[in-house]
Design a protein around this motif. Structure first.
Motif, PDB file in Angstrom:
ATOM      1  N   TYR A  74      68.372  37.620 -16.517  1.00 24.30           N
ATOM      2  CA  TYR A  74      67.107  37.359 -15.822  1.00 24.30           C
ATOM      3  C   TYR A  74      66.622  35.922 -15.963  1.00 24.30           C
ATOM      4  O   TYR A  74      66.227  35.280 -14.990  1.00 24.30           O
ATOM      5  CB  TYR A  74      66.048  38.325 -16.346  1.00 24.30           C
ATOM      6  N   ARG A  75      66.620  35.402 -17.173  1.00 25.25           N
ATOM      7  CA  ARG A  75      66.081  34.059 -17.412  1.00 25.25           C
ATOM      8  C   ARG A  75      66.949  32.958 -16.822  1.00 25.25           C
ATOM      9  O   ARG A  75      66.511  31.808 -16.711  1.00 25.25           O
ATOM     10  CB  ARG A  75      65.888  33.841 -18.917  1.00 25.25           C
ATOM     11  N   SER A  76      68.172  33.292 -16.423  1.00 28.13           N
ATOM     12  CA  SER A  76      69.086  32.298 -15.859  1.00 28.13           C
ATOM     13  C   SER A  76      68.949  32.161 -14.351  1.00 28.13           C
ATOM     14  O   SER A  76      69.525  31.252 -13.753  1.00 28.13           O
ATOM     15  CB  SER A  76      70.537  32.666 -16.200  1.00 28.13           C
ATOM     16  N   VAL A  77      68.212  33.058 -13.721  1.00 27.15           N
ATOM     17  CA  VAL A  77      68.060  33.051 -12.271  1.00 27.15           C
ATOM     18  C   VAL A  77      66.924  32.100 -11.884  1.00 27.15           C
ATOM     19  O   VAL A  77      65.878  32.070 -12.532  1.00 27.15           O
ATOM     20  CB  VAL A  77      67.766  34.469 -11.742  1.00 27.15           C
ATOM     21  N   VAL A  78      67.131  31.326 -10.826  1.00 30.26           N
ATOM     22  CA  VAL A  78      66.126  30.361 -10.388  1.00 30.26           C
ATOM     23  C   VAL A  78      65.773  30.582  -8.926  1.00 30.26           C
ATOM     24  O   VAL A  78      66.537  31.172  -8.160  1.00 30.26           O
ATOM     25  CB  VAL A  78      66.605  28.902 -10.585  1.00 30.26           C
ATOM     26  N   TYR A  79      64.589  30.114  -8.572  1.00 28.46           N
ATOM     27  CA  TYR A  79      64.138  30.104  -7.181  1.00 28.46           C
ATOM     28  C   TYR A  79      64.313  28.689  -6.643  1.00 28.46           C
ATOM     29  O   TYR A  79      63.909  27.714  -7.282  1.00 28.46           O
ATOM     30  CB  TYR A  79      62.676  30.528  -7.109  1.00 28.46           C
ATOM     31  N   ILE A  80      64.941  28.575  -5.476  1.00 32.99           N
ATOM     32  CA  ILE A  80      65.219  27.265  -4.888  1.00 32.99           C
ATOM     33  C   ILE A  80      64.472  27.119  -3.574  1.00 32.99           C
ATOM     34  O   ILE A  80      64.557  27.987  -2.694  1.00 32.99           O
ATOM     35  CB  ILE A  80      66.728  27.068  -4.657  1.00 32.99           C
ATOM     36  N   ASP A  81      63.729  26.034  -3.462  1.00 32.00           N
ATOM     37  CA  ASP A  81      63.054  25.678  -2.220  1.00 32.00           C
ATOM     38  C   ASP A  81      63.602  24.334  -1.761  1.00 32.00           C
ATOM     39  O   ASP A  81      63.537  23.344  -2.503  1.00 32.00           O
ATOM     40  CB  ASP A  81      61.537  25.585  -2.430  1.00 32.00           C
ATOM     41  N   ALA A  82      64.181  24.328  -0.567  1.00 22.83           N
ATOM     42  CA  ALA A  82      64.734  23.092  -0.010  1.00 22.83           C
ATOM     43  C   ALA A  82      63.957  22.745   1.252  1.00 22.83           C
ATOM     44  O   ALA A  82      63.732  23.608   2.113  1.00 22.83           O
ATOM     45  CB  ALA A  82      66.219  23.263   0.306  1.00 22.83           C
ATOM     46  N   SER A  83      63.530  21.507   1.356  1.00 22.37           N
ATOM     47  CA  SER A  83      62.750  21.076   2.515  1.00 22.37           C
ATOM     48  C   SER A  83      63.368  19.820   3.125  1.00 22.37           C
ATOM     49  O   SER A  83      64.013  19.023   2.437  1.00 22.37           O
ATOM     50  CB  SER A  83      61.297  20.811   2.118  1.00 22.37           C
ATOM     51  N   GLU A  84      63.133  19.674   4.409  1.00 25.05           N
ATOM     52  CA  GLU A  84      63.716  18.539   5.131  1.00 25.05           C
ATOM     53  C   GLU A  84      62.780  18.152   6.263  1.00 25.05           C
ATOM     54  O   GLU A  84      62.208  19.014   6.944  1.00 25.05           O
ATOM     55  CB  GLU A  84      65.092  18.932   5.678  1.00 25.05           C
ATOM     56  N   THR A  85      62.599  16.848   6.466  1.00 22.38           N
ATOM     57  CA  THR A  85      61.792  16.355   7.577  1.00 22.38           C
ATOM     58  C   THR A  85      62.650  16.339   8.835  1.00 22.38           C
ATOM     59  O   THR A  85      63.707  15.698   8.876  1.00 22.38           O
ATOM     60  CB  THR A  85      61.262  14.949   7.286  1.00 22.38           C
ATOM     61  N   VAL A  86      62.213  17.074   9.843  1.00 15.82           N
ATOM     62  CA  VAL A  86      62.982  17.229  11.077  1.00 15.82           C
ATOM     63  C   VAL A  86      62.230  16.587  12.233  1.00 15.82           C
ATOM     64  O   VAL A  86      61.015  16.784  12.396  1.00 15.82           O
ATOM     65  CB  VAL A  86      63.232  18.724  11.377  1.00 15.82           C
ATOM     66  N   ARG A  87      62.934  15.833  13.044  1.00 13.48           N
ATOM     67  CA  ARG A  87      62.342  15.195  14.233  1.00 13.48           C
ATOM     68  C   ARG A  87      62.342  16.198  15.385  1.00 13.48           C
ATOM     69  O   ARG A  87      63.394  16.769  15.714  1.00 13.48           O
ATOM     70  CB  ARG A  87      63.140  13.949  14.606  1.00 13.48           C
ATOM     71  N   VAL A  88      61.200  16.444  15.953  1.00 14.32           N
ATOM     72  CA  VAL A  88      61.066  17.378  17.069  1.00 14.32           C
ATOM     73  C   VAL A  88      60.872  16.579  18.357  1.00 14.32           C
ATOM     74  O   VAL A  88      59.864  15.886  18.530  1.00 14.32           O
ATOM     75  CB  VAL A  88      59.866  18.329  16.858  1.00 14.32           C
ATOM     76  N   GLU A  89      61.883  16.686  19.231  1.00 11.78           N
ATOM     77  CA  GLU A  89      61.820  15.940  20.483  1.00 11.78           C
ATOM     78  C   GLU A  89      60.901  16.652  21.475  1.00 11.78           C
ATOM     79  O   GLU A  89      60.906  17.886  21.561  1.00 11.78           O
ATOM     80  CB  GLU A  89      63.222  15.811  21.089  1.00 11.78           C
ATOM     81  N   PRO A  90      60.112  15.906  22.245  1.00 11.87           N
ATOM     82  CA  PRO A  90      59.230  16.531  23.237  1.00 11.87           C
ATOM     83  C   PRO A  90      60.036  17.118  24.391  1.00 11.87           C
ATOM     84  O   PRO A  90      61.108  16.610  24.732  1.00 11.87           O
ATOM     85  CB  PRO A  90      58.347  15.369  23.703  1.00 11.87           C
TER      86      PRO A  90
END
Length: 380
Positions: A74-90
């Motif tokens: 249990y103590r070895s398990v981690v939660y991972i959050d990955a984020s990235e800035t994405v360009r949204v074309e009109p």
């Protein structure tokens, strides 16, 4: 009447005496009394697990095999959050209105497992992205500590990634092996499905060596099929045996299916991790040929040798096969003496070759055949 009047006077005296005592208690005694509320065990714990310590609130019965397995990892398990800035074309209408391109944050949530005390973590490539994706990675431990994650390397083919956090004496998981596993064995999965942090599910090993192809073109081989419930967010989390040893890395679940999950064998994941740690990528063997299965109709149509094997349909210029003299139309029937019957078998055998080694191909051309030596190169 006189007796009744006397009783009334005594009743009034008692009431006045009680009020006086209450006044004294309220004014002098109660302010000095300290009351402590204690939460019941069922409210203070989460699923029988102390999130800060990873220890059971009460002793577990020997029959609680799933809970014991979960406690071990249990103590070895981690939660991972990955984020990235994405360009949204009109779109076309926004362009007509003069709207400029916008940027937004995209997030990927998943799980991982600590495999070394100094902070190396196994997870999935589809959680953290390619090595050049530029995603910001945040790792949260079971005790609530948060770290910035550094992506050591990620391999698309196997869907394995290695992340490093700066920590010491971290709770590394016990690592097992798929060797000796049989269908029906107990297994436990821990991860963060649908944002529900550190969820425990259980099941059995359903099958081994499952090849699975996904809609995005990823091809998995030798997967562990199991019945522990997993959902999006479980990806990268551990699958463990009854002793809490990691036997796989959960990677996907078939949509519209119930009780079917898949995990990458830990043996495969660790091998890939070693190469990612050493090179930042997985050096793969490459012969520089494109092949397809030879069939009687194909042989008749193009005048190929009527033998079981694979037809060379393309040769990369200056590649290993081209340098060895192999040409389109040749039929390969053996690799290092091993008979080849179709293109899947050819790919499976050649993927096991070592970069820099020499492989012997039995090649048929017309009514002749020869053994050709090819130097195995690294896939570009």
């Amino acid at each position: 009447m006189p007796l009744s009047s006397e009783n009334s006077k005594r009743a009034w005296l008692r009431m006045l005496l009680l009020l006086g005592v209450a006044f004294v208690l309220g004014g002098f005694v109660l302010p000095n009394i300290h009351i402590t509320w204690r939460e019941s065990e069922s409210q203070a714990s989460m699923g029988g697990l102390d999130v800060s310590l990873g220890k059971p609130q009460t002793s577990l019965s020997p029959l609680e095999v799933y809970a014991r397995a979960a406690q071990a990892v249990y103590r070895s398990v981690v939660y991972i959050d990955a984020s990235e800035t994405v360009r949204v074309e009109p779109d076309i209408f926004d362009e007509m209105m003069g709207v400029e391109p916008q940027v937004e944050q995209s997030h990927w949530e998943g799980s991982g497992v600590i495999i070394t005390p100094d902070g190396y973590i196994l997870t999935n490539e589809h959680v953290v992205g390619r090595s050049d994706s530029g995603r910001t990675i945040t790792v949260t431990l079971a005790d609530g500590r948060r770290f910035k994650g550094h992506l050591v390397g990620a391999d698309y083919t196997t869907d394995v990634a290695l992340v490093k956090i700066d920590g010491h004496n971290l709770p590394a998981a016990k690592l097992g092996t798929v060797r000796g596993l049989v269908p029906g064995q107990i297994c436990v999965a821990i991860g963060n499905p649908l944002g529900l942090r550190f969820t425990v599910t259980n099941g059995v090993i359903s099958a081994l060596d499952r090849p699975i192809a996904t809609d995005d073109g990823r091809i998995y081989s030798h997967l562990i099929q199991h019945s522990a419930a997993i959902n999006p967010g479980n990806s990268g989390g551990p699958l463990v045996d009854i002793e809490g040893r990691v036997i796989g890395i959960n990677t996907l679940v078939r949509q519209h299916a119930e009780g079917i999950g898949f995990a990458i064998p830990i043996d495969t994941a660790l091998q890939v991790a070693e190469e990612l740690k050493a090179y930042g990528r997985v050096p793969r063997p490459w012969l520089g040929v494109v092949v397809q299965t030879n069939t009687p109709s194909l042989a008749t149509r193009f005048g190929l040798p009527p033998v079981k094997g694979v037809v060379v349909t393309g040769v990369y210029r200056d590649g290993p096969a081209a340098q060895a003299g192999i040409e389109p139309g040749d039929v390969i029937t053996r690799v290092n003496g091993r008979p080849i019957t179709d293109s899947d078998q050819f790919r499976a055998v050649t993927q096991g070759l070592k970069v820099g080694s020499t492989v012997t191909l039995e090649v048929h051309r017309g009514d002749q055949y020869a053994q050709v030596q090819v130097q195995v190169a690294q896939q570009p």
